[in-house]
Design a protein around this motif. Sequence first.
Motif, PDB file in Angstrom:
ATOM      1  N   HIS A 455      87.024  27.191  72.265  1.00 10.14           N
ATOM      2  CA  HIS A 455      88.464  26.593  70.854  1.00 10.14           C
ATOM      3  C   HIS A 455      88.267  28.548  70.876  1.00 10.14           C
ATOM      4  CE1 HIS A 455      91.224  25.908  67.343  1.00 10.14           C
ATOM      5  NE2 HIS A 455      91.087  24.311  68.447  1.00 10.14           N
ATOM      6  N   ASP A 456      90.395  28.149  70.465  1.00  2.63           N
ATOM      7  CA  ASP A 456      90.594  30.045  69.984  1.00  2.63           C
ATOM      8  C   ASP A 456      89.620  30.711  68.734  1.00  2.63           C
ATOM      9  OD1 ASP A 456      92.331  29.740  72.209  1.00  2.63           O
ATOM     10  OD2 ASP A 456      93.613  29.344  71.336  1.00  2.63           O
ATOM     11  N   GLN A 457      89.665  29.560  67.533  1.00  5.06           N
ATOM     12  CA  GLN A 457      89.112  29.450  66.631  1.00  5.06           C
ATOM     13  C   GLN A 457      87.750  30.436  66.959  1.00  5.06           C
ATOM     14  OE1 GLN A 457      89.974  26.547  64.035  1.00  5.06           O
ATOM     15  NE2 GLN A 457      92.478  27.342  63.746  1.00  5.06           N
ATOM     16  N   ASP A 458      87.012  29.642  67.079  1.00  6.02           N
ATOM     17  CA  ASP A 458      85.353  29.998  67.517  1.00  6.02           C
ATOM     18  C   ASP A 458      84.824  31.576  68.336  1.00  6.02           C
ATOM     19  OD1 ASP A 458      85.021  27.415  65.323  1.00  6.02           O
ATOM     20  OD2 ASP A 458      84.782  26.455  67.349  1.00  6.02           O
ATOM     21  N   ARG A 459      85.943  31.496  69.524  1.00 12.35           N
ATOM     22  CA  ARG A 459      85.558  32.718  70.731  1.00 12.35           C
ATOM     23  C   ARG A 459      85.154  34.140  69.981  1.00 12.35           C
ATOM     24  NH1 ARG A 459      89.959  32.457  73.594  1.00 12.35           N
ATOM     25  NH2 ARG A 459      89.976  30.238  74.119  1.00 12.35           N
ATOM     26  N   PHE A 478      69.272  32.805  69.612  1.00  5.06           N
ATOM     27  CA  PHE A 478      69.869  32.443  68.755  1.00  5.06           C
ATOM     28  C   PHE A 478      70.742  30.980  69.316  1.00  5.06           C
ATOM     29  CE2 PHE A 478      71.979  32.880  73.159  1.00  5.06           C
ATOM     30  CZ  PHE A 478      72.622  32.270  73.295  1.00  5.06           C
ATOM     31  N   GLN A 479      71.408  30.279  68.475  1.00 11.33           N
ATOM     32  CA  GLN A 479      71.781  28.642  67.557  1.00 11.33           C
ATOM     33  C   GLN A 479      73.063  28.835  67.577  1.00 11.33           C
ATOM     34  OE1 GLN A 479      70.304  25.684  65.051  1.00 11.33           O
ATOM     35  NE2 GLN A 479      69.252  25.471  67.397  1.00 11.33           N
ATOM     36  N   CYS A 480      74.345  28.507  67.597  1.00  8.91           N
ATOM     37  CA  CYS A 480      75.519  28.118  67.057  1.00  8.91           C
ATOM     38  C   CYS A 480      76.300  27.397  67.787  1.00  8.91           C
ATOM     39  CB  CYS A 480      76.081  29.849  67.660  1.00  8.91           C
ATOM     40  SG  CYS A 480      78.181  29.212  67.006  1.00  8.91           S
ATOM     41  N   GLU A 481      77.106  27.065  66.513  1.00 11.75           N
ATOM     42  CA  GLU A 481      77.473  25.439  67.032  1.00 11.75           C
ATOM     43  C   GLU A 481      79.263  26.023  67.056  1.00 11.75           C
ATOM     44  OE1 GLU A 481      77.796  22.839  63.614  1.00 11.75           O
ATOM     45  OE2 GLU A 481      75.335  22.479  63.808  1.00 11.75           O
ATOM     46  N   TYR A 482      79.473  25.430  68.079  1.00 11.21           N
ATOM     47  CA  TYR A 482      81.356  25.699  68.909  1.00 11.21           C
ATOM     48  C   TYR A 482      81.954  23.860  68.893  1.00 11.21           C
ATOM     49  CZ  TYR A 482      78.972  27.007  72.283  1.00 11.21           C
ATOM     50  OH  TYR A 482      78.657  27.334  73.607  1.00 11.21           O
ATOM     51  N   ARG A 483      83.295  24.910  69.061  1.00 12.67           N
ATOM     52  CA  ARG A 483      84.469  23.324  69.670  1.00 12.67           C
ATOM     53  C   ARG A 483      84.798  24.381  70.782  1.00 12.67           C
ATOM     54  NH1 ARG A 483      88.745  23.500  64.690  1.00 12.67           N
ATOM     55  NH2 ARG A 483      87.546  26.303  64.814  1.00 12.67           N
ATOM     56  N   ILE A 484      84.715  22.637  71.650  1.00 14.46           N
ATOM     57  CA  ILE A 484      85.268  23.711  73.546  1.00 14.46           C
ATOM     58  C   ILE A 484      86.091  22.654  73.913  1.00 14.46           C
ATOM     59  CG2 ILE A 484      82.696  24.004  74.392  1.00 14.46           C
ATOM     60  CD1 ILE A 484      82.885  21.245  75.384  1.00 14.46           C
ATOM     61  N   ILE A 485      87.026  22.549  74.963  1.00 15.75           N
ATOM     62  CA  ILE A 485      88.741  21.932  74.013  1.00 15.75           C
ATOM     63  C   ILE A 485      88.478  21.877  76.265  1.00 15.75           C
ATOM     64  CG2 ILE A 485      90.824  21.979  75.063  1.00 15.75           C
ATOM     65  CD1 ILE A 485      91.037  24.577  72.877  1.00 15.75           C
TER      66      ILE A 485
END
Length: 923
Positions: A455-459, A478-485
Motif C-alpha cells: 500500500h502506498d501509505q505503508d511503502r 525486524f517485524q512490521c505490519e502493513y497492507r498489500i493490494i
Amino acid sequence: MSSPAISNDLAQLAIAMSGMGLVRIDCSAETAFLDDRAAALLGLPVDQRLPLRQFRERFHCQDRSRFDDQCAAALRKEVQHHFEHEYRVVHPNGDLFWLLVRCQHPSAEEGDDGAAESILLALLDITERKRLQDELGRAHETFYHLVEDNPLGLYVVDADLRMRYASQGARDVFQSVTPLIGCDFAELMHSIWPDSFASEAVHQFQRTLGTGEPYIAPPLVERRTDVDATEAYDWSIYRIALPDNQYGVVCYFYDATSRQMAEEAIRQRETYFREMTNTAPAMVWVTDVNHQCTFLSQGWCEYTGQNACDGLGFGWLDMVHPDDRPVAKAVVMPAFERHETFSFDYRLRTVSGEYRWAIDSGRPKFSESGEFEGYVGSVIDVHERHTAEKALRDRAHELEISEERLRLAAEATGFGTYDYDVETDETVWSDQLYRIFQQKPKAALQPSLVMRLIHDQDRPKVRKLIEDAKRSAGDESFQCEYRIIRPSGEIRWVLDSGRVIFQERRRVRSPVRIIGTLQDITQRKLHEVSLEQAKKSAESANRSRGEFLANMSHEIRTPMAAIIGHTDILKDHLTDPDNLQLVETIRRNGNFLLEIINDILDLSKIDAGKVEVANRIVRPDAILAEVRSLMDVRAAEKNLPLRIEFTGPIPETIHTDAIRLRQILVNLVGNAIKFTDEGEVRLRISHGSSGMLTFEVIDTGIGIAPDKIETLFDPFVQADNTSTRSFGGTGLGLTICRRLARILGGDIAVESILGVGSRFTLAMEARSPGQLVQPNLALDDAAEKPDTSIRLNVAVLVVDDRRDIRYLAQHCIEKAGGRVLTATNGREAIEVVTEGVSPQIGVIVMDMQMPVMDGYEVTAELRRRGCDVPIIALTANAMKSDRDKCMAAGCTDYTTKPLDRHQLVAMIDRLSHLGESNSLRSH
C-alpha cells in the motif's frame, strides 16, 4: 673569638632555626645576595650576587608589581623601618608556594637624597599555613551554609536563657523581634505565642538546660499573637556546651504549616471521594436477620410495577424470570446463611412486561456492636452491558472458529515464506506466499515489483525498516505490519517477520540474505476494530451508569435530609416526654437509613484495599480512657464490671492512628461484653522491654472451640451458627480488626477455652515512644463538641428548589440570629442579588442542582457580574469531583446534605466576617 664574630654566629643560628632566608638587595647595583635558605626557597644560586631581575622573576606575575611598589616605598622610606607582606612565588620546578616577606632598610646606608641604598629581606615559607587557613575558611563557609540554608530552623539560647545565635530560618520566624540576639527568650516566646504554649516552651528549655535530657515536642499548631496566622512546627531541643564553658540549649524546628494544611485538605478531599467510590444504588433493598425483605425503594416499584408491600418477604422473586429464580435462590440463600457478599445477574420483569438483565449486589450490615442485622443491596439495570457482552462473546466464539480454521490451514499449507538473495537480487517464495499476494505460482517477482504491491501509505515505512535492518550496525531481526493490494484491488493486512543474514568479508560486515515469513492478519485487524468499538460502547455505558447512580444518591439523600432536619425542628417545639420519644425514634431511624445509604457507598473500601491511616503522636492512656467511656454503658447494661489494668508504666506517647487503634479496641471489648453473661471483662495493658505495647482483652464468656479458632479471623465466619442466632453479628469485625492491626504494625492473637473464656491480644510496636509514665485514665482524647453559642448578625440568601430544605436552612439560620431571604431557583437568586430590592446580603447558601438555572450557572454568572459575596455550595453528592466542580464555578466553601445546623451556622459566621467588605448593597 671576638665578640662580633660570636654575635654573628648566634644570629645565623637563630635565622637557621626560624627557617627564614635572608636576601640583601643593593639598589644602586641592582643586585641581590641570597643566603643558602633563601636560595633553596627560590631555587637560585647561593652566596652570589644575582641580577635583581632574576630575583624578581621568582615572584608570581600577579604579585610582582605589588612587590616592586612596596620595595620602592621602603627605599624611599615611605614606610617606617620595615614592612611585612605575603606573596606567591613560583619555584623553577613549577611548584607554587607562599612567602612571608619582611623588609628592613639599614638606617645608616643612605644616598645623597636621603633614600636607602639597600634593603634587607627576610623570607619565610608560609605555604602550609595558607593551606590550613584556606581549609579552615572553606570549612567555616560549608558549616555556615549547612546551618543558614538548611530547611530546619536552628537557634541557641545561653545559660541565662538569652538568644545567642539564630539561623536564617529562625530569623524569619522571629522577624518581628528586634534586636533578636541577646533578647530574653521568655519575653520573645510570650511576644509571638499564646501564654500557655510560651510558658510550656520556656519550662522545657529550663528543664533541658538543667537535666541535659533532650525534649522532642509533639507537633505544634498554634495561632501567633504578633501576626494574624496559624502556624505548625515540629521541634526538639538539646543541651550543648558553649564556647564560654557554660551550657546552652539548641532548638531545631521545621515549619510544618504547609504540610499540616495539605494533610487537612487531603483528609477532606478523601472524605468526599470515599463516599462515592462504591457502586451507588439504583433500586435499594433491605432484609432482616431472617432474610425477609423489609424495604424496597421507590425505584424498584417504578421499574417493576410491583407494589412495595407485594415485594416484601420473598415476593420480590415474582419479578425474576421463572428460568432465573432457581439460580437466584441458589446464589442468594447460601450467601444469606453465611453472611457473605454476593452479586449475580438475572432477568427482571419491567413495568411494561419486558424482561431486562439486571445485576443484584448485596452486603451484610451490622450494628455498631458488630451484630448481624440483615442485608442491604441494590439492583441495577445492565441490559445494554449484558447485550454488549453477549455480542462480544458471540464475536469471540466466531473468532475462535476463525482461528481454528486458520490453524488447520496453517498446518496444511504453513505460513508464507520468502528468501531474498541480496547479492543476486533473486527471491524465492513459498506457494502460500503466492496465494497471499494472489500471484501466479512460480512467477518471477523482483523486489521492486513486490514493493509496488505494498500500500502506498505503508511503502516508505517498509522500505526504511528493511534498509535499517541491512545496515551493519542495525538490528538483524525486524517485524512490521502493513497492507498489500492484490491484483483484484482487495486490501489485505500482513505481518512480516524477517531476519537479515550478515557475512563478514575482509573485516567488512555485509548483508547477504533476507529470510522471513509473511502471515495474512486481515481477520485479526478487523477483530481489533470491533473490539475497540465494543470498548467505547462499554465505556459509554459505564459513564451513563455513574451519572445515574450519582443522581440516585442525590435523590435519596435530599429527602432524607429533610426528614432528619424536620425532626430536629419538631423536637424543639415539644415538651411531652412521649412525644419527644416518638420524634427521637423518627430521627434515630432516619439516621439509620442514612447510614445504610452511606454504607452502600463506602463498604468497598476495605475490599479494595484503600483503607488509609493517619499516624500522629497520641497518648495511649487517653485512647483507653475514651474506650472505657464508650464501653462502660454497654457493660453496665449486662451488669458486668469492665476493668482497665496496667502492669506497669507505659509510653507517654506513641506514633499511630488513634482512630484505628480505638476502633480495634472498641470492637474487641464489645465482642467480649457481648459473649459474656457472668463474670467480668478486663482490658490489660503492658509495655515490654522489646518495645511492644500489648492490649489483652480477657473475658469469662462462652469461649471458642479449638477447631474454630483457626477460621475465626476469616471474613464472615463465626464460631458456629448458635453464636449467630444468640448474639448476632457476621464475623466481619475480627477480620477488619486483624487487617487494621497489621496496617498499624501489629497483629491480633487469640487464646480460648470453651465454656471458660477467651483472651484476645493486640500486640503492636510502640513507634516513637515518649518517656514511660504512669497511665492517667482521667484524660479524654475525644473530639471537641461543636460550638452551639454562635450568634449571627448577617443576612443570608438561601437558594434551593425544595421548600423543605429552604425551610430547614431558614430555621437554623434565624434561630442563630441571622436574617434569611429565599429563592426557589438560580434566576430568582440573580434577581434578588442584583435588582436592589433586598437588604445587604452577607452570605449565599446555594443548592447546586435546581431547575431553571442550577447553582453552577448562578455562581458563575454572579462572579462574572462582580459579586464577591461568599457562596456556600449545598449538594447531596459528596465526591471529590463534586467539590472541585463547585469550587471551580466560584463557590467559597462546600457542605453536603443532610444539613448539620451547627456546622452550617459556624460556616456562615466564618464567611460573613470574610465577606463583610464585599457584600452587595441595594441601591
